[in-house]
Structure formats: C-alpha cells, structure tokens
Design an enzyme around this catalytic site. Structure first.
Site, PDB file in Angstrom:
ATOM      1  CG  ASP A 168      -5.396   4.394  13.139  1.00 40.21           C
ATOM      2  OD1 ASP A 168      -5.055   3.815  12.095  1.00 40.21           O
ATOM      3  OD2 ASP A 168      -4.617   5.077  13.827  1.00 40.21           O
ATOM      4  CG  HIS A 228      -2.936   6.248  10.748  1.00 36.60           C
ATOM      5  ND1 HIS A 228      -2.677   5.690  11.987  1.00 36.60           N
ATOM      6  CD2 HIS A 228      -1.724   6.634  10.257  1.00 36.60           C
ATOM      7  CE1 HIS A 228      -1.379   5.727  12.233  1.00 36.60           C
ATOM      8  NE2 HIS A 228      -0.773   6.301  11.208  1.00 36.60           N
ATOM      9  CB  SER A 252       2.131   7.611  12.589  1.00 33.65           C
ATOM     10  OG  SER A 252       1.928   6.244  12.306  1.00 33.65           O
TER      11      SER A 252
END
Length: 417
Positions: free
Chosen positions: A340, A373, A268
């Site tokens: 996501d 995600h 991320s």
C-alpha cells in the site's frame, strides 16, 4: 467445471457448420448472466490446432467512454483455449490464467478522454451505477490477423430482478444514500452500512447492491462531497457519529434486516469512522469491516478542513490518536495490502488484530503482501490504477484483484455467521 455452457460465434459460424479451410471460433461461457462478484469460465473452441488469436473484452463506462483489454493466446492441439488454464502469451495484460483476467485488466481505449499519463493519476472502470442500471454488459471477441472470428456478450449483474432500491436524501430522510434491500419474505440477514473514504460521494453503492443481491439489506451512505444541494459537507471535518447512527437505525428497520447483527464497512479514511462506530456504539453495530485501514484517527481532509477534527460526537471533536477496539461487540476484520503506497495499512491491520473485543476475543486481519491500497470490496471489477511518467500502468492491479476475491469471501463468511 462448467455449470452450464452457452456458445456464440461470429464470422466463421459454428464448429459444425464451418468449412475445413475457414477460420472460425466459438466462445463458450458458463455464466453468461451472473452477479458481478461471481466468477465465470471462458473457453474458445472451433479453432485450428495451434492457432494464434487475440481475445479481447470491450465495455462502456457510465460516461459512455469505451474500455477494453486484449491478450494473445495459442490454441491447443484440439483447437481450444481455456482462459482458466492458459494465460496470455507474454504475460500481457495479466500473468496468470484467469477467465476474468481481461475484465480485471480493462483500460480506457485511445481517445476515451481518460488521462493515463503522470504518476498519481488514478483511474478505474465505473459502469452505470446500480441505481441507474441493474447490470452492465461486457463483449468478448476473438480475432485472427485482424479478422473477427467470434463475439459474445455477457451480462454482469449488480442486482437480481427482485432486489429493491430507493434513494434517501437529507431533505426527506436526514441522510444521503442508496438503499438496497432483498425481496420480502427471505430469511433475515445481517444488514450492512457501507461507505468509502477520501474520494467522497457514494462510492460504496456497487458493493451495497451486491450485498443485497446476496440477501443482506445494505445502505451505501454518502457522508461528504455528496453533490450540490445535498446538504452534506465537502470535507471530512467534524463529521458527527450521529449521522452514521441515524443511517444505521434506518437500515436496521428494513424488512429482512436482523438489526442485532448490523455491520459497518468502511474503506481507507472511512475505516476510521467504521471502527469508531463499533467502539462507541456497540449496541447498534456488531461487526466492522475495515478495508485498507488506519489504526488511528487522522486529521481533517480537504481544503478548508483545518483547525478542527475529522470526526465528532455530539458536536465535540474526537481527538486524533490510536483507536481502541475493546468495546466492540463483534469482530473487526481488517483487510490490507502489504504494498500500500497510500499509507501503512498493513501495519494498521496488525495493530487492529492485536486488540480484543468486549468479550475478550481477538479481532482479525488479513494482509496480501503484493496488493496495494485498492483491496476494497468485491472481485472481478476494475480497481484503481495509476499511470507512470512513461505512460505505463504501474499499479498493483493484479494483486489487488486476488486480494478482493479472497477478502470478499471472508467478508461474506463473517456476515453469515
């Protein structure tokens, strides 16, 4: 095919000892002790033909809170259930046959204290860290009409017995992290610097431990929100590449580390600095693994982090904007979910793969259309889930698990090349 079969039964005893009119069962597991990223095969035997039973898993997290999941199954004409070939009836808690499906579907049990209601409340199963405990246990049970027929405990390992661990601190080492190294004398492999994203802390240590168990010296690095007295900031704000460079040099000096093949793995927000390190310090870093990535540098993160940049080099802010990857010595592997909801990681992965490295070779990406995600790191664990306003789980957990299984295999292959 089962590599080795272990059985355990409870309540009604073993198949041979049970009386014809007794309810009984036996749980067979091919890997009763295995690394946490290894698959396992689970079969239930000794039931009556077409018996309907409940199979459940139970575990305790690092805060001693209980987690569990269960599914209802029907035995075949021989009184057997193969979890690798049969999904739970009704598709709950998972829809496709999978021996690890119940482990992957665990949720906090009633009264565990984990808040599950309210959109955006993320929660995930975290067993004791590898630094505290080398493995964790999961208990399998089989019951019928509320009566326990069998139980079996399996051990999921983070570390094999000879893998070493040591804590690194800012005070002593000028970095905060958990170092995991394979036994001395093994073939030198690519070392891996691992870190997470906006969650802060030392979230990469489970993955680092598993990498070390597979022969890769690995350092889980904490770069912000490392705890009181850690000497690290509480925000992603002007965090200098020098900190990561220092960590990489410490890692590259470890026994068993092939420093020329050093890789960096970021998740991320951590994918930004991982790519920057590969681009700006190619002599030190070869490959980059970017989970749920961004293809651009974003601004500071967390309260009080306004007015400057997220990342810096030599004390100077690195401006926000697209990340170039033409100076990277090795490969950037971008792993993303097409569903996501946090940010557009799938498009970012496409942008990353459209670029070429220093030798003219294309970078790579893999996108899992239904995953979200939480595609990062190893499989067969518990990715983050979110509770909806009605209390129902609304996450992409099943697809995330499938993405982790395939993605982790790709990562290991990249590191081994």
């Amino acid at each position: 095919m089962l590599a080795a079969t272990a059985a355990c039964s409870g309540g009604g005893g073993t198949d041979d000892a049970a009386k014809p009119d007794e309810d009984h069962a036996a749980i067979h597991v091919d890997r009763p002790v295995a690394l946490a990223d290894q698959d396992m095969k689970v079969r239930i035997g000794g039931l009556r033909a077409r018996d309907r039973v409940r199979v459940a898993v139970h575990a305790v997290d690092q805060r001693s809170q209980p987690w569990s999941a269960h599914g209802d199954f029907s035995a075949d004409a021989h009184g057997r259930i193969d979890l690798d070939e049969q999904a739970p009836r009704g598709g709950r808690p998972y829809a496709k046959a999978d021996s690890t499906g119940l482990i992957s579907s665990m949720l906090p049990t009633a009264g565990s204290g984990v808040k599950m209601i309210g959109s955006g409340d993320a929660f995930s199963y975290h067993p004791p860290s590898p630094a505290e405990k080398r493995s964790f246990e999961v208990r399998l049970t089989v019951s019928k009409h509320g009566k326990r027929l069998a139980d079996r405990t399996v051990t999921r390992q983070w570390l094999t017995s000879k893998v070493r661990h040591r804590k690194l601190t800012v005070a002593k080492n000028r970095i905060d992290g958990e170092m995991y190294t394979p036994p001395k004398g093994e073939r030198r492999k690519a070392p891996v610097l691992v870190f997470g994203g906006s969650e802060g802390g030392n979230s990469g240590e489970y993955a680092a431990a598993l990498l070390a168990a597979r022969g890769h010296p690995a350092l889980s690095l904490c770069y912000f929100r490392c705890g009181k007295g850690s000497g690290r900031p509480d925000a992603i704000n002007m965090i200098d590449t020098a900190y990561f460079v220092r960590a990489a040099r410490v890692l590259g000096d470890e026994p068993g580390a092939d420093a020329k093949r050093l890789a960096v793995m970021g998740n991320s927000r951590g994918s930004e600095i991982a790519q920057l390190l590969g681009q700006r310090h190619p002599r030190l870093f070869r490959d980059v693994i970017a989970y749920a990535p961004s293809a651009r540098i974003n601004g500071p993160y967390l309260a009080g982090a306004s007015g400057r940049a997220a990342w810096a080099e030599g004390g100077r802010p690195i401006p926000a904007g697209p990340i170039r990857l033409d100076n990277v010595r090795g490969t950037v592997l971008a792993i993303a979910g097409g569903n996501d909801k946090m940010w557009g990681s799938a498009e970012a992965a496409r942008v990353i793969a459209s670029q070429k490295n220093a030798s003219g070779a294309s970078h790579r990406q893999v996108t899992y259309p239904k995953a979200g995600h939480h595609v990062n790191w190893f499989p067969y664990g518990q990715p983050g889930q979110e509770g909806g306003a009605d209390g129902q789980v609304v996450s992409t957990s099943g697809s995330d698990q499938a993405a982790r299984e395939d993605g982790w295999a790709r990562v290991l292959k990249l590191l081994e090349r």
